[in-house]
Design an enzyme around this catalytic site. Structure first.
Site, mmCIF file in Angstrom:
data_model
loop_
_atom_site.group_PDB
_atom_site.id
_atom_site.type_symbol
_atom_site.label_atom_id
_atom_site.label_comp_id
_atom_site.label_asym_id
_atom_site.label_seq_id
_atom_site.Cartn_x
_atom_site.Cartn_y
_atom_site.Cartn_z
ATOM 1 C CB ALA A 165 -0.937 -0.006 1.205
ATOM 2 C CG ASP A 166 3.482 2.369 3.315
ATOM 3 O OD1 ASP A 166 2.286 2.605 3.558
ATOM 4 O OD2 ASP A 166 4.338 2.244 4.212
#
Length: 369
Positions: A165-166
């Site tokens: 996600a990052d």
């Protein structure tokens, strides 16, 4: 000339998504000033360290400048505004509303610098019921359905080894939209506010799963679909010596080659979905060592490779020949190590191979952006 040479960036982000975003901008020639809290970015304290700062920090902030400012202090806040007034891009990673309360929100700074491209990276976006919820990468994967698509032998979700996600949901969409905003600014003369939600952007990676569910073909399950272990044509197999092969002969031409090499050409006409076929393939792979299989698959188009550790991967002659680790970063302790490989084409990068990680300068910046 690098494509972002002369573009000025103020980086107000911390840890990973924003700093990696501004690293990519810096690698393409942008001048990046990182504004840190008085104690410095939290990542400076992570282990392992080289000198006073974290190796991770050095990898993510190569080639930037850095200054410590207390944004709650009026004098330091004015110093930050002075930098933003001259900037083309701001990247920030605070929860929604924090920058506005500090007088540094988009509306406030765009009134002073209407050409500014202002990128906000958050977990759940600037609006919506979850917008102010504290969370990390694993939480975003869990709440978007991605984590549920992975499972171990007991059926429990598997902890991913990468911060999906990052980076995939935060950094890369941020870069894409910043570059689009700069292009739009060329046409309109005005910047804009970019709302980058790490959770939102994970759904793109599950296009096939969404397609199945939305067309009534059933919502996917871990271990039951084409790319989640539901076919013998896309599996990880254990070898006789306890190592593993990653086999992805999805297309018929690759599957035919694969079944021939493992000594089961009669399976070439199957689709690999039957559990008996999967068990048969697994049993055959388990009769030989990984080295033996790699020798047998050498020169055969069967999309089958050995699962290797990172220490092996970084010494692979293929990646060395492509110069993947040729760029270097000089850490605060003086160590020079390979810089983080980034998806910026070599033609756009600086010819200077070694660059420093930024030391933290306290007080009002004594350099121009």
């Amino acid at each position: 000339m690098q494509p972002l040479r002369g573009v000025k960036v103020v980086d107000l982000s911390t840890l990973l998504p924003g700093p990696l975003c501004t690293l990519l901008l810096a690698e393409a020639g942008a001048d990046v000033i990182k504004i840190e809290r008085p104690a410095g970015d939290e990542m400076r304290g992570y282990e392992p360290k080289s000198g006073p700062d974290s190796v991770n920090f050095g990898l993510l902030n190569r080639g930037k400048k850095s200054v410590a400012l207390d944004l709650k202090n009026a004098t330091d806040r004015e110093a930050a505004l002075a930098l933003i007034d001259e900037a083309d891009i701001v990247v920030e990673q605070f929860r929604p509303g924090v920058m506005s309360r500090l007088g540094l929100g988009y509306d406030e700074v765009a009134a002073r610098n209407p050409r500014l491209v202002y990128c906000s990276i958050t977990g759940y976006g600037q609006t919506g019921p979850k917008s102010s919820t504290a969370a990390h990468d694993l939480n975003y994967l869990a709440e978007t359905g991605m984590l549920a698509l992975s499972a171990d032998s007991n059926g429990a979700p598997v902890l991913p080894p990468a911060l999906i996600a990052d980076i995939a949901g935060g950094t890369y969409p941020a870069i894409m939209n910043i570059l689009l905003a700069l292009r739009q600014r060329d046409q309109t003369g005005r910047g804009c506010h970019l709302d980058i939600s790490m959770a939102d952007n994970l759904f793109t990676f599950m296009y096939w799963a969404l397609g199945n569910g939305w067309t009534g073909n059933g919502w996917p399950t871990p271990g039951g679909e084409l790319v989640t272990g539901g076919t013998a044509r896309y599996r990880v197999y254990r070898t006789l010596d306890g190592q593993y092969l990653a086999a992805a002969p999805l297309e018929d031409k690759f599957w035919q080659n694969f079944t021939r090499v493992i000594g089961a050409p009669e399976l070439a006409s199957t689709d690999g979905l039957d559990s008996a076929v999967q068990q048969r393939v697994a049993a055959l792979i388990a009769t030989q060592s990984a080295e033996t299989w790699i020798e047998r698959f050498a020169g055969v188009d069967a999309c089958t490779v050995r699962v290797v550790g990172l220490e092996h991967a970084v010494s692979d002659p293929h990646f060395a020949q492509r110069g993947l680790f040729d760029h270097k970063v000089r850490l605060s302790g003086g160590d020079v190590i390979s810089a983080l490989p980034v998806p910026v084409a070599e033609v756009f990068r600086d010819k200077e191979k070694v660059k420093d990680a930024p030391l933290l300068v306290s007080g009002s910046p004594n350099f121009n952006i």
